[in-house]
Write a protein that holds these residues in place. Structure first.
Motif, PDB file in Angstrom:
ATOM      1  N   GLU A 198     -38.715  50.415  12.798  1.00 30.63           N
ATOM      2  CA  GLU A 198     -38.864  50.433  14.264  1.00 30.63           C
ATOM      3  C   GLU A 198     -37.637  51.125  14.883  1.00 30.63           C
ATOM      4  N   ALA A 199     -37.370  52.299  14.354  1.00 32.50           N
ATOM      5  CA  ALA A 199     -36.132  53.006  14.698  1.00 32.50           C
ATOM      6  C   ALA A 199     -36.236  53.691  16.054  1.00 32.50           C
ATOM      7  N   TRP A 211     -31.833  49.453  26.309  1.00 25.88           N
ATOM      8  CA  TRP A 211     -33.271  49.155  26.347  1.00 25.88           C
ATOM      9  C   TRP A 211     -34.058  50.138  25.492  1.00 25.88           C
ATOM     10  N   LEU A 212     -33.737  51.429  25.580  1.00 23.70           N
ATOM     11  CA  LEU A 212     -34.428  52.416  24.756  1.00 23.70           C
ATOM     12  C   LEU A 212     -34.203  52.167  23.267  1.00 23.70           C
ATOM     13  N   GLY A 213     -33.064  51.555  22.924  1.00 19.78           N
ATOM     14  CA  GLY A 213     -32.788  51.234  21.528  1.00 19.78           C
ATOM     15  C   GLY A 213     -33.412  49.940  21.053  1.00 19.78           C
ATOM     16  N   SER A 214     -34.045  49.216  21.951  1.00 18.27           N
ATOM     17  CA  SER A 214     -34.622  47.914  21.604  1.00 18.27           C
ATOM     18  C   SER A 214     -36.074  48.045  21.175  1.00 18.27           C
ATOM     19  N   ARG A 215     -36.598  46.972  20.605  1.00 16.93           N
ATOM     20  CA  ARG A 215     -38.010  46.943  20.243  1.00 16.93           C
ATOM     21  C   ARG A 215     -38.910  46.917  21.474  1.00 16.93           C
ATOM     22  N   GLU A 216     -38.372  46.513  22.615  1.00 21.78           N
ATOM     23  CA  GLU A 216     -39.157  46.474  23.841  1.00 21.78           C
ATOM     24  C   GLU A 216     -39.616  47.861  24.289  1.00 21.78           C
ATOM     25  N   SER A 217     -38.951  48.912  23.819  1.00 21.84           N
ATOM     26  CA  SER A 217     -39.309  50.272  24.233  1.00 21.84           C
ATOM     27  C   SER A 217     -40.466  50.851  23.424  1.00 21.84           C
ATOM     28  N   ALA A 218     -41.170  50.022  22.670  1.00 26.19           N
ATOM     29  CA  ALA A 218     -42.297  50.492  21.859  1.00 26.19           C
ATOM     30  C   ALA A 218     -43.269  51.287  22.727  1.00 26.19           C
ATOM     31  N   GLY A 219     -43.655  52.457  22.235  1.00 30.20           N
ATOM     32  CA  GLY A 219     -44.593  53.313  22.940  1.00 30.20           C
ATOM     33  C   GLY A 219     -43.947  54.344  23.837  1.00 30.20           C
ATOM     34  N   VAL A 220     -42.646  54.235  24.072  1.00 26.84           N
ATOM     35  CA  VAL A 220     -41.937  55.195  24.920  1.00 26.84           C
ATOM     36  C   VAL A 220     -41.259  56.225  24.015  1.00 26.84           C
TER      37      VAL A 220
END
Length: 298
Positions: free
Chosen positions: A149-150, A234-243
């Motif tokens: 999930e890099a 935030w972009l480095g987190s898992r929350e940014s999935a799909g971005v």
């Protein structure tokens, strides 16, 4: 639990300015951080391991986990060493934040070959080389059933989006980073890697001589480097999935999506144009397209 708790993050150019702010912000949210900085002067000359070691020490003093890495990220072997440092120190690599750079500003008629080569090398190759070695690691992990999930966050600039007078070398390199980010997002998604870019504005060594960015005596400091880092975390987190494949401008309390090159108005004759026919066609297309954003400093 922090937003990036346990994730392993590499930040290049993290000894000072925006990169330092990123490293501290990731650590505050629970990441284990590789603080990379070659310790060069503003024009890229010299080098010392000191800045990276100082920031890594700051993180550890606050209870976080960090190691310093002085590798030259624009060197093929240095970039490989950087990725190896993350894996050997923390067992993995999850996030690569590419931030290293310097300036050698000149008007085009005065810009020397060495000044062009040096800036393009550090900004553009300094993004590509670590990305290339990190991508090889993530592909290996994905094929072994251990997709990470890099995330990759690249650093462009308003100069890369719109150009900047007196910064032809810097503008070209930063525009190249945007192209690289688009290709990387398209190619690396199959391995679970999301790639985005930012175009930040903040008070750093690279901007203090260009703009009036004095910190206010009180109140919100709109040009503080720390304002840029929350989006990067935030972009480095898992929350940014799909971005992925996007460019964000960020400064002060402002975040916006940069709407880049798109196919515009078109005329299709269905056969080859003659040169004499194209004047009215081009002018009508330009009238429909509207005016471009002005170059900084024009």
């Amino acid at each position: 639990m922090g937003l990036v708790d346990g994730r392993v993050v590499v930040v290049t150019g993290a000894g000072r300015g925006i990169g330092r702010a990123h490293a501290l912000a990731f650590a505050a949210e629970g990441a284990r951080v590789v603080v990379n900085d070659v310790g060069a002067a503003l024009d890229g000359s010299g080098g010392a391991a000191g800045p990276a070691s100082v920031v890594a020490g700051e993180i550890r003093a606050l209870g976080g986990e960090a190691v310093a890495d002085p590798s030259d990220v624009a060197s093929w072997t240095g970039a490989a060493s950087l990725v190896s440092t993350a894996v050997s120190a923390f067992g993995a690599l999850d996030v690569l934040v590419l931030n290293a750079g310097f300036l050698r500003d000149r008007m085009l008629v005065n810009l020397g070959e060495d000044e062009w080569d040096a800036v393009v090398r550090v900004h553009l190759k300094g993004h590509f080389a670590p990305l290339r070695h990190a991508a090889s690691y993530w592909r290996f992990e994905a094929k072994a059933g251990r997709a990470r999930e890099a995330r990759v966050v690249m650093t462009s600039s308003g100069a890369g989006l719109l150009g900047s007078v007196g910064q032809g070398n810097y503008s070209a390199a930063k525009a190249g980073i945007l192209g690289l980010a688009s290709v990387a997002a398209a190619e690396l998604g199959r391995y679970g890697v999301l790639v985005n870019a930012i175009a930040p504005a903040a008070r750093t060594r690279m901007t203090e001589g260009t703009f009036d960015m004095a910190a206010p005596a009180s109140g919100f400091d709109a040009m503080a480097p720390e304002n840029v880092s929350p989006l990067v975390v935030w972009l480095g987190s898992r929350e940014s999935a799909g971005v992925t494949g996007r460019v964000f401008e960020v400064d002060g309390g402002r975040v916006s999506v940069a709407d880049g090159w798109r196919h515009g108005p078109c005329r299709d004759k269905g056969s080859r144009w003659s040169p004499g026919e194209l004047g009215p066609v081009v002018f009508s297309l330009l009238a429909e397209a509207g005016s471009p954003e002005p170059v900084y400093g024009a």
